[in-house]
Motif scaffolding. Structure first.
Motif, PDB file in Angstrom:
ATOM      1  N   HIS A   1       1.666  -9.451   5.729  1.00 36.04           N
ATOM      2  CA  HIS A   1       1.199 -10.797   5.393  1.00 36.04           C
ATOM      3  C   HIS A   1       1.596 -11.822   6.459  1.00 36.04           C
ATOM      4  CE1 HIS A   1       0.084 -10.084   1.043  1.00 36.04           C
ATOM      5  NE2 HIS A   1      -0.775 -11.014   1.404  1.00 36.04           N
ATOM      6  N   HIS A   2       2.713 -11.590   7.117  1.00 39.18           N
ATOM      7  CA  HIS A   2       3.213 -12.558   8.084  1.00 39.18           C
ATOM      8  C   HIS A   2       2.649 -12.352   9.492  1.00 39.18           C
ATOM      9  CE1 HIS A   2       6.160 -13.426   4.924  1.00 39.18           C
ATOM     10  NE2 HIS A   2       6.361 -14.562   5.550  1.00 39.18           N
ATOM     11  N   ARG A   3       1.741 -11.394   9.658  1.00 44.22           N
ATOM     12  CA  ARG A   3       1.091 -11.248  10.957  1.00 44.22           C
ATOM     13  C   ARG A   3       0.029 -12.330  11.128  1.00 44.22           C
ATOM     14  NH1 ARG A   3       4.319  -9.580  14.109  1.00 44.22           N
ATOM     15  NH2 ARG A   3       5.605 -10.320  12.404  1.00 44.22           N
ATOM     16  N   LYS A   4      -0.073 -12.849  12.335  1.00 44.49           N
ATOM     17  CA  LYS A   4      -1.023 -13.919  12.619  1.00 44.49           C
ATOM     18  C   LYS A   4      -2.458 -13.446  12.406  1.00 44.49           C
ATOM     19  CE  LYS A   4      -2.144 -17.300  16.234  1.00 44.49           C
ATOM     20  NZ  LYS A   4      -1.859 -17.706  17.634  1.00 44.49           N
ATOM     21  N   ASN A   5      -3.255 -14.302  11.789  1.00 47.94           N
ATOM     22  CA  ASN A   5      -4.693 -14.095  11.556  1.00 47.94           C
ATOM     23  C   ASN A   5      -5.007 -13.087  10.450  1.00 47.94           C
ATOM     24  OD1 ASN A   5      -5.684 -15.869  13.718  1.00 47.94           O
ATOM     25  ND2 ASN A   5      -4.781 -14.346  15.096  1.00 47.94           N
ATOM     26  N   VAL A   6      -3.995 -12.578   9.752  1.00 47.73           N
ATOM     27  CA  VAL A   6      -4.250 -11.708   8.606  1.00 47.73           C
ATOM     28  C   VAL A   6      -4.707 -12.573   7.430  1.00 47.73           C
ATOM     29  CG1 VAL A   6      -3.189 -10.198   6.878  1.00 47.73           C
ATOM     30  CG2 VAL A   6      -2.643  -9.890   9.296  1.00 47.73           C
ATOM     31  N   LYS A   7      -5.888 -12.252   6.904  1.00 47.04           N
ATOM     32  CA  LYS A   7      -6.461 -13.065   5.830  1.00 47.04           C
ATOM     33  C   LYS A   7      -6.066 -12.572   4.437  1.00 47.04           C
ATOM     34  CE  LYS A   7     -10.485 -14.318   8.640  1.00 47.04           C
ATOM     35  NZ  LYS A   7     -11.962 -14.233   8.766  1.00 47.04           N
ATOM     36  N   GLY A   8      -5.666 -11.322   4.342  1.00 52.44           N
ATOM     37  CA  GLY A   8      -5.287 -10.768   3.057  1.00 52.44           C
ATOM     38  C   GLY A   8      -4.767  -9.352   3.233  1.00 52.44           C
ATOM     39  N   VAL A   9      -4.057  -8.870   2.200  1.00 46.98           N
ATOM     40  CA  VAL A   9      -3.497  -7.518   2.248  1.00 46.98           C
ATOM     41  C   VAL A   9      -3.787  -6.796   0.937  1.00 46.98           C
ATOM     42  CG1 VAL A   9      -1.410  -6.120   2.471  1.00 46.98           C
ATOM     43  CG2 VAL A   9      -1.636  -8.240   3.796  1.00 46.98           C
ATOM     44  N   GLU A  10      -4.343  -5.598   1.040  1.00 50.10           N
ATOM     45  CA  GLU A  10      -4.524  -4.741  -0.121  1.00 50.10           C
ATOM     46  C   GLU A  10      -3.512  -3.598   0.004  1.00 50.10           C
ATOM     47  OE1 GLU A  10      -7.996  -2.375  -2.641  1.00 50.10           O
ATOM     48  OE2 GLU A  10      -8.430  -3.173  -0.645  1.00 50.10           O
ATOM     49  N   ASN A  11      -2.508  -3.632  -0.868  1.00 49.94           N
ATOM     50  CA  ASN A  11      -1.402  -2.686  -0.761  1.00 49.94           C
ATOM     51  C   ASN A  11      -1.638  -1.481  -1.668  1.00 49.94           C
ATOM     52  OD1 ASN A  11       1.017  -1.367  -0.452  1.00 49.94           O
ATOM     53  ND2 ASN A  11       2.272  -3.203  -0.655  1.00 49.94           N
ATOM     54  N   LEU A  12      -2.045  -0.362  -1.073  1.00 53.12           N
ATOM     55  CA  LEU A  12      -2.304   0.874  -1.821  1.00 53.12           C
ATOM     56  C   LEU A  12      -1.208   1.915  -1.569  1.00 53.12           C
ATOM     57  CD1 LEU A  12      -6.150   1.248  -1.168  1.00 53.12           C
ATOM     58  CD2 LEU A  12      -5.003   0.082  -3.058  1.00 53.12           C
ATOM     59  N   ILE A  13      -0.098   1.482  -1.018  1.00 51.45           N
ATOM     60  CA  ILE A  13       1.000   2.401  -0.728  1.00 51.45           C
ATOM     61  C   ILE A  13       1.565   2.961  -2.036  1.00 51.45           C
ATOM     62  CG2 ILE A  13       3.324   2.589   0.227  1.00 51.45           C
ATOM     63  CD1 ILE A  13       2.601   0.344   2.170  1.00 51.45           C
ATOM     64  N   GLU A  14       1.863   4.253  -2.042  1.00 49.40           N
ATOM     65  CA  GLU A  14       2.467   4.895  -3.197  1.00 49.40           C
ATOM     66  C   GLU A  14       3.932   5.223  -2.908  1.00 49.40           C
ATOM     67  OE1 GLU A  14       0.252   8.296  -4.359  1.00 49.40           O
ATOM     68  OE2 GLU A  14      -1.601   7.181  -4.765  1.00 49.40           O
ATOM     69  N   VAL A  15       4.763   5.088  -3.946  1.00 46.48           N
ATOM     70  CA  VAL A  15       6.179   5.436  -3.805  1.00 46.48           C
ATOM     71  C   VAL A  15       6.320   6.918  -4.130  1.00 46.48           C
ATOM     72  CG1 VAL A  15       8.529   4.960  -4.555  1.00 46.48           C
ATOM     73  CG2 VAL A  15       6.856   3.108  -4.470  1.00 46.48           C
ATOM     74  N   ALA A  16       6.678   7.700  -3.135  1.00 47.46           N
ATOM     75  CA  ALA A  16       6.675   9.159  -3.291  1.00 47.46           C
ATOM     76  C   ALA A  16       8.077   9.748  -3.401  1.00 47.46           C
ATOM     77  CB  ALA A  16       5.944   9.797  -2.116  1.00 47.46           C
ATOM     78  N   GLY A  17       9.059   8.903  -3.732  1.00 48.50           N
ATOM     79  CA  GLY A  17      10.423   9.402  -3.873  1.00 48.50           C
ATOM     80  C   GLY A  17      10.535  10.334  -5.062  1.00 48.50           C
ATOM     81  N   PRO A  18      11.738  10.761  -5.407  1.00 46.08           N
ATOM     82  CA  PRO A  18      11.924  11.700  -6.514  1.00 46.08           C
ATOM     83  C   PRO A  18      11.479  11.108  -7.845  1.00 46.08           C
ATOM     84  CG  PRO A  18      14.017  10.744  -5.858  1.00 46.08           C
ATOM     85  CD  PRO A  18      13.022  10.345  -4.818  1.00 46.08           C
ATOM     86  N   THR A  19      10.973  11.968  -8.723  1.00 50.10           N
ATOM     87  CA  THR A  19      10.569  11.530 -10.053  1.00 50.10           C
ATOM     88  C   THR A  19      11.763  11.661 -11.002  1.00 50.10           C
ATOM     89  OG1 THR A  19       8.285  12.210  -9.690  1.00 50.10           O
ATOM     90  CG2 THR A  19       9.008  11.939 -11.982  1.00 50.10           C
ATOM     91  N   VAL A  20      12.117  10.573 -11.656  1.00 50.38           N
ATOM     92  CA  VAL A  20      13.230  10.551 -12.593  1.00 50.38           C
ATOM     93  C   VAL A  20      12.687  10.214 -13.968  1.00 50.38           C
ATOM     94  CG1 VAL A  20      15.471   9.519 -13.135  1.00 50.38           C
ATOM     95  CG2 VAL A  20      14.747   9.734 -10.737  1.00 50.38           C
ATOM     96  N   ASP A  21      13.117  10.948 -15.005  1.00 46.53           N
ATOM     97  CA  ASP A  21      12.588  10.651 -16.332  1.00 46.53           C
ATOM     98  C   ASP A  21      13.009   9.252 -16.752  1.00 46.53           C
ATOM     99  OD1 ASP A  21      14.868  10.815 -18.598  1.00 46.53           O
ATOM    100  OD2 ASP A  21      15.333  12.272 -17.022  1.00 46.53           O
ATOM    101  N   ASP A  22      12.180   8.610 -17.556  1.00 42.92           N
ATOM    102  CA  ASP A  22      12.345   7.194 -17.876  1.00 42.92           C
ATOM    103  C   ASP A  22      13.692   6.866 -18.504  1.00 42.92           C
ATOM    104  OD1 ASP A  22       9.868   6.723 -16.823  1.00 42.92           O
ATOM    105  OD2 ASP A  22       8.830   6.603 -18.757  1.00 42.92           O
ATOM    106  N   THR A  23      14.156   7.704 -19.430  1.00 45.59           N
ATOM    107  CA  THR A  23      15.422   7.425 -20.112  1.00 45.59           C
ATOM    108  C   THR A  23      16.591   7.457 -19.134  1.00 45.59           C
ATOM    109  OG1 THR A  23      14.597   8.368 -22.183  1.00 45.59           O
ATOM    110  CG2 THR A  23      16.979   8.140 -21.961  1.00 45.59           C
TER     111      THR A  23
END
Length: 268
Positions: free
Chosen positions: A90-112
């Motif tokens: 977002h802080h790069r010059k002349n960037v008009k918008g950002v669509e963030n489709l990055i996925e977090v691929a770290g370890p899966t931990v059960d919710d509890t």
């Protein structure tokens, strides 16, 4: 052809030439203005974004640019890296918008398990700064998405809690519903008076021994909320009585839970 007609024709031809040159110049000027208005092309923006993301945290992140809008994709290990990539782009010059489709691929931990671990970490967050007892956070986890709620003593306490969660392995996303108690001399006076009244009670002063397990005191516009876990119903009742002895309090909501029992809410 008479000399007069010859001279007239040359004058007209010269004038027409001037108009044509003026039109060409005008067209060049308009094109240049349009280029300036459009700014650098997508390739230049792409290069700037790649430079901004030149870090091992983003080694699996990809980017594409179309009409100044940057699309981020790929994977990262921590949710904080996803947020950081978005912020840097977002802080790069002349960037008009950002669509963030990055996925977090770290370890899966059960919710509890994830919720319990985060609750423990948050309980000890900012211990030693004198504000622990005045922060009351709630945590919900669903499919790795963490929802934070409750009330923070100040902006620094809120930012610290969010940063802790964003940097914890297994967190896929963070929803921030934390409210910050408004700065108020009256509320600050009540807050300190409540702490003295509650922890000063012989029956309750043991709750000040472990900084991670205090009776939490939230004060907003003169309204006091008690939360946390106490050992008995008697402790809960005493805390309620002591909280109501402080002058200037409009209302006390007692959300203290009794260990091994179900929470009971009582109002002043």
């Amino acid at each position: 052809m008479s000399w007069t007609k010859y001279v007239g024709r040359k004058v007209l031809m010269g004038f027409a030439g001037v108009l044509m040159m003026g039109g060409v110049a005008s067209g060049v000027a308009q094109t240049a203005a349009a280029n300036v208005a459009n700014g650098p092309n997508d390739a230049q923006i792409q290069a700037e974004v790649m430079k901004a993301l030149d870090n091992k945290r983003f080694k699996d992140v990809k980017s594409s640019v179309q009409s100044g809008v940057v699309t981020l994709s790929g994977t990262v290990d921590l949710y904080s890296a996803k947020v950081d990539a978005d912020d840097r782009t977002h802080h790069r010059k002349n960037v008009k918008g950002v669509e963030n489709l990055i996925e977090v691929a770290g370890p899966t931990v059960d919710d509890t398990t994830l919720r319990d671990k985060l609750a423990e970490k948050l309980a000890y967050d900012r211990v030693g700064y004198g504000t622990t007892a005045f922060n009351a956070f709630t945590i919900g986890v669903e499919n790795g998405v963490v929802t934070l709620g409750g009330t923070a003593y100040g902006p620094t306490d809120k930012d610290s809690a969010i940063s802790l969660v964003e940097n914890y392995m297994g967190v896929k996303d963070v929803i921030d519903n934390i409210e910050v108690a408004p700065a108020s001399p009256m509320d600050e006076r009540i807050r300190l008076a409540e702490a003295r009244a509650i922890y000063g009670a012989t029956q309750l002063n043991r709750y000040a021994i472990d900084p991670a397990k205090p009776i939490r005191i939230t004060v907003v516009n003169g309204n006091v909320t008690l939360s946390g876990v106490v050992d008995s119903q008697a402790d809960k009742d005493v805390a309620n009585i002591k909280a109501n002895t402080v002058s200037g309090v409009f209302k006390v909501v007692n959300n203290l839970e009794v260990a091994g029992g179900s929470p009971e809410k009582s109002d002043k």
